[in-house]
Design an enzyme around this catalytic site. Structure first.
Site, PDB file in Angstrom:
ATOM      1  N   ARG A  53     -12.490   8.662 -16.108  1.00 17.30           N
ATOM      2  CA  ARG A  53     -10.971   8.199 -15.392  1.00 17.30           C
ATOM      3  C   ARG A  53     -10.940   9.572 -14.684  1.00 17.30           C
ATOM      4  NH1 ARG A  53      -7.427  10.162 -18.198  1.00 17.30           N
ATOM      5  NH2 ARG A  53      -8.011   9.572 -20.757  1.00 17.30           N
ATOM      6  N   TYR A 105       5.962  -3.150   2.916  1.00 13.68           N
ATOM      7  CA  TYR A 105       5.240  -4.110   1.989  1.00 13.68           C
ATOM      8  C   TYR A 105       6.069  -4.181   0.696  1.00 13.68           C
ATOM      9  CZ  TYR A 105       1.698  -5.626  -1.260  1.00 13.68           C
ATOM     10  OH  TYR A 105       1.037  -6.743  -1.839  1.00 13.68           O
ATOM     11  N   ASP A 178       1.395   4.273   5.840  1.00 19.32           N
ATOM     12  CA  ASP A 178       0.407   2.942   5.092  1.00 19.32           C
ATOM     13  C   ASP A 178       0.145   2.564   6.319  1.00 19.32           C
ATOM     14  OD1 ASP A 178      -0.473   0.410   4.317  1.00 19.32           O
ATOM     15  OD2 ASP A 178       1.169   0.162   2.995  1.00 19.32           O
TER      16      ASP A 178
HETATM   17  C1  LIG Z   1      -1.302  -5.358   0.132  1.00 21.89           C
HETATM   18  C2  LIG Z   1      -0.752  -4.330   0.997  1.00 21.89           C
HETATM   19  C3  LIG Z   1      -0.489  -3.279  -0.110  1.00 21.89           C
HETATM   20  C4  LIG Z   1      -0.704  -3.448  -1.533  1.00 21.89           C
HETATM   21  O1  LIG Z   1      -2.019  -3.171  -1.907  1.00 21.89           O
HETATM   22  P1  LIG Z   1      -2.688  -4.047  -3.063  1.00 21.89           P
HETATM   23  O2  LIG Z   1      -4.151  -3.520  -2.783  1.00 21.89           O
HETATM   24  O3  LIG Z   1      -2.246  -5.397  -3.145  1.00 21.89           O
HETATM   25  O4  LIG Z   1      -2.196  -3.266  -4.357  1.00 21.89           O
HETATM   26  C5  LIG Z   1       0.237  -2.233   0.749  1.00 21.89           C
HETATM   27  N1  LIG Z   1       0.662  -2.206   1.845  1.00 21.89           N
HETATM   28  C6  LIG Z   1       0.297  -3.278   2.739  1.00 21.89           C
HETATM   29  C7  LIG Z   1       0.946  -3.076   3.959  1.00 21.89           C
HETATM   30  C8  LIG Z   1      -0.460  -4.176   2.070  1.00 21.89           C
HETATM   31  O5  LIG Z   1      -0.674  -5.473   2.937  1.00 21.89           O
END
Ligand SMILES: *Cc1c(COP(=O)(O)O)cnc(C)c1O
Length: 380
Positions: A53, A105, A178
């Site tokens: 972990r 998102y 992101d």
């Molecule tokens: C899918 C997505 C997420 C979340 O990711 P997961 O792997 O599904 O937890 C976050 N930001 C964007 C832009 C995404 O497309």
């Protein structure tokens, strides 16, 4: 880790930073399923590892490759993109003020308002596409994080990373991006001034719709990064060793997949931009798109494989067209080798702010002519 010197990112990705296993000469790293590590007679850990972990040797190479591709100081893999994103917010302290984009998102927005606010973060949504609006929303001394997503899911809204980095620096806040849609193929947020880059590695980094994973990369190994690593260790959103191995395998072809997907997306966007049944094509590579000028500056070599089509006839028109598609798969998620289409408004539910006529399209690696013909037939 047997790393050799590489200059170009496609080489870094294809060779996973030149990995060769020192013990065996293998050019593919082993998987380490062990959860625990032995101590010697003096109670010292033999290899410096304690428990899985805390960390796992199966992470080493994949984290090193992402760090190299993003031009950061360190990376951490997580059990999902959400695990990675929420770790950044949980590394803040109750009372901290955070600016997030209005287009974000959907599941992260849900978590922020369902959980992070109750835990004590002060979350404020702003129009992230306008840096002056963001600057005006900063609360000096209280704003600790500016979070953005570009291109944003699902409207492809573009935010100017360099301009936001300036706002964040002035505020003494962290800028986190992101970059799931952009991928390191097209954008390196850290080079533009961001402090943290996040990926849902479930999408393009893995690229084959068979792993759920997330990553964070930091500009500097500072206090915030130490807290983020602690969130992973204590919170336990750790990636499985097999998933880490699969992710590294997927990432080796990143620079073959993404440019091809971006070229196809550009062709599809141009093809349908003026179609009589299409109200709008949302794609940063179209000169008429709102964020095109900023995207052209901060995205290199293409605009990504994600686009949205707004179909005439509202929700009904969009759903009917989607129902007639035969090559595109109707499924959520994105970034895989197979093209996917989704009606986001129905997935997001009644609270959704996504236009009801919008179909989100993830362009795969099929022959673009098949993808175009399929849309053509579905629009009727
Ligand atoms: C899918 C997505 C997420 C979340 O990711 P997961 O792997 O599904 O937890 C976050 N930001 C964007 C832009 C995404 O497309």
């Amino acid at each position: 880790m047997g790393q050799t010197e590489h200059t170009r990112p496609a080489t870094v990705a294809a060779q996973a930073l030149g990995f060769v296993d020192a013990a065996t000469g293998a050019i593919v790293p082993p998987v380490h399923p062990s959860t625990t590590y032995e101590r010697d007679a003096d109670n010292r850990l033999l290899g410096g590892r304690l428990y899985s972990r805390a960390d796992n040797p199966s992470y080493d190479q994949v984290e090193a490759v992402i760090t190299a591709l993003e031009g950061g100081a360190a990376s951490a893999v997580f059990a999902s993109g959400m695990g990675a994103a929420t770790a950044v917010f949980l590394a803040l302290r109750p009372g901290d003020h955070v600016l997030v984009p209005r287009v974000i998102y959907w599941a992260l927005r849900g978590w922020l308002f369902d959980w992070a606010e109750a835990w004590g973060l002060r979350i404020e949504e702003v129009d992230m596409t306008r840096p002056s609006v963001v600057a005006a929303a900063v609360r000096p001394g209280h704003t600790k994080l500016i979070w953005t997503e570009t291109p944003a899911n699902p409207t492809l809204a573009i935010t100017d990373i360099e301009a936001l980095a300036g706002v964040a620096r002035k505020a003494g806040a962290t800028l986190a991006v992101d970059s799931t849609f952009a991928t390191p193929v097209h954008t390196q947020p850290i080079a533009l001034g961001a402090d943290i880059v996040m990926h849902s590695a479930t999408k393009y980094l893995n690229g084959h719709s068979d792993v759920v994973a997330g990553t964070l990369t930091t500009r500097a190994q500072d206090d915030l990064w130490a807290r983020i690593k602690t969130v992973r260790v204590q919170g336990g959103a750790v990636l499985g060793p097999f998933e880490a191995w699969l992710l590294l395998r997927g990432m080796r072809t990143l620079f073959a997949r993404v440019p091809a997907q971006s070229r196809a997306a550009q062709a599809i966007a141009e093809r349908f931009a003026a179609h009589p049944r299409v109200a709008a094509v949302l794609y940063p590579g179209l000169p008429g798109f709102d964020g095109h000028a900023v995207a052209a500056r901060q995205m290199k070599g293409g605009f990504g494989g994600m686009m949205s089509l707004r179909v005439k006839g509202g929700s009904q028109g969009a759903l009917a067209a989607m129902g007639r598609l035969r090559v595109w798969k109707r499924a959520t998620s994105l970034g895989g080798v197979e093209s996917l289409v989704e009606h986001r408004a129905s997935v997001e539910g009644p609270q959704s702010t996504t236009p009801p006529d919008l179909l989100r399209m993830s362009v795969g690696l099929e022959d673009p002519a098949d993808l175009i013909a399929d849309i053509e037939a579905a629009l009727g």
